[in-house]
Design an enzyme around this catalytic site. Sequence first.
Site, PDB file in Angstrom:
ATOM      1  N   LYS A 289       0.805  -1.232   0.000  1.00  0.00           N
ATOM      2  CA  LYS A 289       0.000   0.000   0.000  1.00  0.00           C
ATOM      3  C   LYS A 289       0.837   1.281   0.000  1.00  0.00           C
ATOM      4  CE  LYS A 289      -4.155  -1.837   0.083  1.00  0.00           C
ATOM      5  NZ  LYS A 289      -5.022  -1.709  -1.110  1.00  0.00           N
TER       6      LYS A 289
ATOM      7  N   GLU B  80      -9.744   5.637   3.203  1.00  0.00           N
ATOM      8  CA  GLU B  80     -10.547   4.529   3.688  1.00  0.00           C
ATOM      9  C   GLU B  80      -9.586   3.378   3.924  1.00  0.00           C
ATOM     10  OE1 GLU B  80      -9.919   4.972   0.544  1.00  0.00           O
ATOM     11  OE2 GLU B  80      -9.295   2.941   0.020  1.00  0.00           O
TER      12      GLU B  80
ATOM     13  N   SER C 216       1.631  -9.682  -1.141  1.00  0.00           N
ATOM     14  CA  SER C 216       1.261  -8.266  -1.020  1.00  0.00           C
ATOM     15  C   SER C 216       1.463  -7.700   0.382  1.00  0.00           C
ATOM     16  CB  SER C 216      -0.192  -8.069  -1.456  1.00  0.00           C
ATOM     17  OG  SER C 216      -1.042  -8.943  -0.730  1.00  0.00           O
TER      18      SER C 216
END
Lengths: 403, 260
Positions: free
Chosen positions: A95, A117, A384
């Site tokens: 991220k 969010e 990830s």
Amino acid sequence: MFNIIEYDQPDRNGKFGIYGGRYVPEILVPALRELEELYSEVKKDPKFRVEFQNLQQKYNCRPTPLSYAERLSKHFGTGKIYLKREDLNHTGAHKINNVLGQVLMAQKLGKTRIIAETGAGQHGVAVATACAKFGLKCVVYMGEVDIARQAPNVFRTKLLGAEVVPVVSGSRTLKDATNEAIRDWVTNVKDTHYIIGSVVGPHPYPMIVRDFQSVIGVETKEQIIKEEGRLPDVIVACVGGGSNAMGIFHPFINDEGVRLIGVEAAGLGLASGKHCASLTLGRAGIFQGMMSYLLQDDDGQVSEVHSISAGLDYPGSGPEHSYLKDIDRCEYFSVTDEQALEATSLLARLEGIIPALETAHALAYLNFLMPTTTKDQIVVVNVSGRGDKDLGTIVEYLRDLST
Amino acid sequence: MLKIFQKIEEVNSRNEKVLSVFLTAGYPDKENFVELAMGVLDAGADMLEIGIPFSDPLADGAVIQKSSHVAIENGVNLDSVFEFSRLIREKTDKPLILMGYANPVFRYGIKRFLSDAVDCGIDGLIIPDIPLEEYDSFYPSDEISLDRILLTTPQSGEERIKEIDSKSSGFVYCVSVSGTTGVRNSFTDTEIKSLQNTRSLIKKNKMLVGFGISTVENIRQVSPFCDGVIVGSAVIKKLDESGNLGVFDLVKTLKSGCHG
């Protein structure tokens, strides 16, 4: 450090085929236009590129390694499995790649307040981190259900100085957190930049997030060629909104020989109705600013969805994934909560890596993929994120299983 | 077509501002909705906006969000919205407008939706998540005999407002504030200035102001700069607090504020 390749999507209107677009209330259009203009400038600006690269190398720790998973490969015995280690990013997931780029852009826009969010909390943590580093006010919207199941990330976000706003509307998960963030943006658009965490939402977000995340695929390509002298046969990544998948897929889209596989959350099973497999079972719909595959009923109401993984617990997915599915460039499959949990412990025991439950979906798909591959084939899985945040959920699940 | 425009002209010619009232279709229940709607029109509303409920109403504040979810739980879908519209149309000549998000319309089929809406006597349509950018690709290119009302906001620049005016028909919906729907206190000087500015740029259409209008004082504040007002959240809130009769009283009071 983002890469622009010849595959030329989206078009000038922000559409990937029929998907994407800007289905937003009028009040947001000027801000989206402004963002789009700024992005087309910084994309060409060598100074911005250097600034972004420096951050990625010296604050984050790029490039992340591509690790050969020897014992996991032996376990299947039908090919070489490599892991792209996005779990080793600062804050523990991919991220941050997007967040660092967008925070630099927010500063150029003169915005002093950042909103985001979050589902699993990884995006929330990454945004809070970058805001701490750059001295920006930060508000993170998170569904009440996710606050409970991702408690460590809530603490981290607060420790980093961000405000976490619990969202109690709807299913109290990622979808509703996104609605509330958009409502905040509608109200405070003048001084606020909204950092969307995935390749979703209105144009230009799906394109910007993809480009910032495509560093994953660019590095993977260089690393695998160095290791193996050739491109991989298959790349596997999990898909909720789809940012880690888009990031690793994008630089390979023109390499036709490379199979690109996205793995969605089948939750309690596709037949149960409690899943998030929007690309597998959804239909085109207009939702949160974009047209994309969407889980919805016959009246066009968005479905309540389920996944054990908060980061995949979302009824839609990115418009570019919808397009890549329709043109048959990417394939999408799904695995259940249980299969993902099994894959979590498999990777932990064979490779010493505890993956995030999101990532575990991609790993679980190896059970279906590896019986079809041959010894000389190369498979890359995008790891990830790391799984520390999920220990509570995993412990609870194993306890329920044993009683 | 023209019915909405003519209604606004007619009301304005009496030295009054138009009062348009928003109700969520099938809220608080399906059984008495037509009665509620007729009561609101009889109490003085000049037009009615019938809200199509949607699971994820991005531009709405808490009051309309809740009404939307209750309506969905009540089993309201586009079939029921059209049924309500038909029944209301049998009893009134006042303009009826449908307001709702794009996805239920898209799922129903846009062409089918437009033709069914016309058949039920609907005069206009507001879809807040179809801005100029998506307008041409969303609507079919053939003639549509339904007014399509676009919105302006304090963030829309001069050029956009002009373009919105040229694409819009029926009226232009001027969103008074930056934010979602819902009750607010009074308007700031900046907000009033923005209204004034928008008004000066709108040449083709009439302009109605919505968002944050809940009292006679609000209406008096914006009246000099518009042709009418739209009230939604305040009505739904009153409905929750004191039922149909409370709403009819509120509508009467608000309409009295529309008299010059």
